[in-house]
Design a protein around this motif. Structure first.
Motif, short mmCIF file in Angstrom:
data_model
loop_
_atom_site.label_atom_id
_atom_site.label_comp_id
_atom_site.label_asym_id
_atom_site.label_seq_id
_atom_site.Cartn_x
_atom_site.Cartn_y
_atom_site.Cartn_z
N VAL A 112 22.74 51.57 19.30
CA VAL A 112 22.63 51.68 20.76
C VAL A 112 23.71 52.62 21.28
O VAL A 112 24.90 52.45 21.03
N GLN A 113 23.26 53.60 22.01
CA GLN A 113 24.10 54.69 22.51
C GLN A 113 25.29 54.23 23.33
O GLN A 113 25.25 53.20 24.00
N GLU A 114 26.35 55.02 23.29
CA GLU A 114 27.41 54.88 24.28
C GLU A 114 26.89 55.41 25.60
O GLU A 114 25.75 55.86 25.70
N ILE A 115 27.72 55.40 26.61
CA ILE A 115 27.24 55.76 27.95
C ILE A 115 26.73 57.20 28.03
O ILE A 115 25.96 57.55 28.91
N PHE A 116 27.11 58.03 27.06
CA PHE A 116 26.75 59.45 27.11
C PHE A 116 25.41 59.78 26.46
O PHE A 116 25.05 60.93 26.34
N GLY A 117 24.66 58.78 26.03
CA GLY A 117 23.33 59.04 25.51
C GLY A 117 23.29 59.29 24.01
O GLY A 117 24.27 59.11 23.30
N VAL A 118 22.11 59.73 23.54
CA VAL A 118 21.89 59.92 22.10
C VAL A 118 22.21 61.38 21.76
O VAL A 118 21.32 62.21 21.58
N HIS A 119 23.51 61.67 21.68
CA HIS A 119 23.93 63.03 21.33
C HIS A 119 24.42 63.06 19.89
O HIS A 119 24.19 62.12 19.12
N GLU A 120 25.06 64.14 19.48
CA GLU A 120 25.39 64.36 18.07
C GLU A 120 26.21 63.21 17.46
O GLU A 120 25.99 62.84 16.31
N TYR A 121 27.14 62.66 18.21
CA TYR A 121 27.97 61.57 17.69
C TYR A 121 27.12 60.36 17.30
O TYR A 121 27.28 59.79 16.21
N ILE A 122 26.19 59.96 18.16
CA ILE A 122 25.32 58.82 17.86
C ILE A 122 24.37 59.17 16.73
O ILE A 122 24.08 58.34 15.84
N GLN A 123 23.86 60.39 16.71
CA GLN A 123 22.99 60.82 15.62
C GLN A 123 23.74 60.80 14.29
O GLN A 123 23.18 60.41 13.25
N ASP A 124 25.00 61.20 14.31
CA ASP A 124 25.79 61.19 13.09
C ASP A 124 26.00 59.76 12.59
O ASP A 124 25.96 59.51 11.37
N ILE A 125 26.20 58.83 13.50
CA ILE A 125 26.35 57.43 13.09
C ILE A 125 25.08 56.95 12.39
O ILE A 125 25.14 56.23 11.39
N CYS A 126 23.92 57.37 12.90
CA CYS A 126 22.67 57.03 12.21
C CYS A 126 22.67 57.57 10.79
O CYS A 126 22.27 56.88 9.84
N ARG A 127 23.13 58.80 10.61
CA ARG A 127 23.16 59.38 9.26
C ARG A 127 24.17 58.67 8.37
O ARG A 127 23.95 58.52 7.16
N ARG A 128 25.27 58.21 8.95
CA ARG A 128 26.25 57.45 8.15
C ARG A 128 25.61 56.17 7.61
O ARG A 128 25.80 55.82 6.44
N PHE A 129 24.86 55.48 8.45
CA PHE A 129 24.16 54.28 7.98
C PHE A 129 23.13 54.65 6.91
O PHE A 129 22.99 53.95 5.90
N ALA A 130 22.40 55.74 7.13
CA ALA A 130 21.36 56.13 6.18
C ALA A 130 21.95 56.45 4.82
O ALA A 130 21.35 56.14 3.78
N LYS A 131 23.13 57.06 4.80
CA LYS A 131 23.79 57.36 3.52
C LYS A 131 24.12 56.08 2.75
O LYS A 131 24.28 56.10 1.53
N LEU A 132 24.22 54.96 3.46
CA LEU A 132 24.53 53.67 2.84
C LEU A 132 23.26 52.87 2.52
O LEU A 132 23.35 51.72 2.11
N GLY A 133 22.10 53.48 2.76
CA GLY A 133 20.85 52.83 2.39
C GLY A 133 20.08 52.18 3.51
O GLY A 133 19.11 51.46 3.27
N TYR A 134 20.47 52.45 4.76
CA TYR A 134 19.81 51.84 5.91
C TYR A 134 18.83 52.80 6.58
O TYR A 134 19.00 54.02 6.54
#
Length: 290
Positions: free
Chosen positions: A85-107
């Motif tokens: 769930v995004q911070e107040i600034f929306g779904v920008h590169e930082y939030i997208q990167d967090i998704c990739r961090r989870f994906a690298k761990l198998g999520y």
């Protein structure tokens, strides 16, 4: 949009790139101020399926779908699923990167644009503009969109028996609300989410009002130097959950301000951020999302 163009979206550059055929921000949002390029973490998409997706939703949108960013390991899964769930600034590169961090761990990690109906964050250039959009978003709409996102995940690589949620700032508060909303949720991690605040027709309940309704174990990560969320309010939430017999843990990091995990901003505190991430992943694994 061609597949070639979609493949470019996960790649970071430290410029302020604009609108790319969705309401997702390509690059870092201008609303948060200057990017701290020397600390901003970049997670590549090697070995991942990552990029924008469109999610069917029950509450109509202008173009018939909710825009979201999805990252997951290559393959069919099913993978444990994290709603980001995004911070107040929306779904920008930082939030997208967090998704990739989870994906690298198998999520399978998915971040839906929960502001989409209320405003276009690609056009917002300051904090006040972001706050104005966030203030128009009804909690009920957000719960519905997260339900629809979880449903989409079930048929797009996610394991319905292993659903978690995490959120930051504005999304930290939403994480608490969703933990009280969805009985299928296995675990949640709330990063400096507001616990007390002014109620309104759009935001009728504070997280502390819903302590007795929390349905999943929650880890709360907070900064002792947060100027907007008092340590006392965190302790109040901890007591309310304990009195209600709920499973929850809290970590309060000495000297850490609000948004201490936001590696692209001056608020970033490396030691607290790294420990918080380690604790979050351990929490999810402890509750069956490994």
């Amino acid at each position: 949009m061609t597949d070639d163009l979609l493949s470019l979206l996960p790649k970071v550059d430290f410029t302020r790139r604009g609108f790319v055929a969705t309401t997702l921000i390509s690059g870092f949002t201008m609303a948060a101020g200057p990017v701290m390029a020397q600390t901003a973490i970049h997670t590549d998409s090697t070995g991942l399926t990552a990029g924008p997706v469109r999610i069917p939703v029950g509450i109509p949108t202008a173009d018939g779908a909710l825009h979201a960013y999805r990252a997951m390991p290559q393959g069919n899964g099913p993978f444990p699923t994290i709603l980001v769930v995004q911070e107040i600034f929306g779904v920008h590169e930082y939030i997208q990167d967090i998704c990739r961090r989870f994906a690298k761990l198998g999520y399978l990690a998915v971040a839906p644009d929960l502001y989409q109906r209320q405003g276009d964050m690609t056009k917002i250039t300051d904090v006040q503009g972001a706050i104005a959009i966030a203030g128009k978003v009804p909690d009920a709409q957000v719960m519905s969109d997260l339900d629809d996102t979880a449903a989409w995940c079930r048929t797009n690589g996610g394991d319905p028996a292993r659903l978690g949620i995490t959120g930051f700032c504005w999304g930290g508060r939403i994480t608490w609300l969703y933990a009280a909303h969805n009985p299928s949720l296995k675990a949640a991690v709330a990063w400096y989410g507001r616990i007390l605040g002014q109620q309104s027709e759009l935001t009728p309940k504070n997280p502390i009002d819903l302590a007795s309704a929390v349905k999943a174990p929650v880890l709360g990560l907070y900064g002792a130097a947060d100027q907007g969320i008092s340590v006392d309010s965190v302790h109040q939430m901890e007591a309310a959950l304990r009195n209600a017999g709920k499973e929850a843990e809290f970590l309060i990091y000495d000297g850490a301000p609000h948004a201490f995990f936001a590696d692209y901003r001056p608020s970033y505190r490396k030691e607290a951020a790294e420990d918080g991430w380690k604790q979050a992943i351990a929490w999810f694994k402890r509750h069956g999302l490994g």
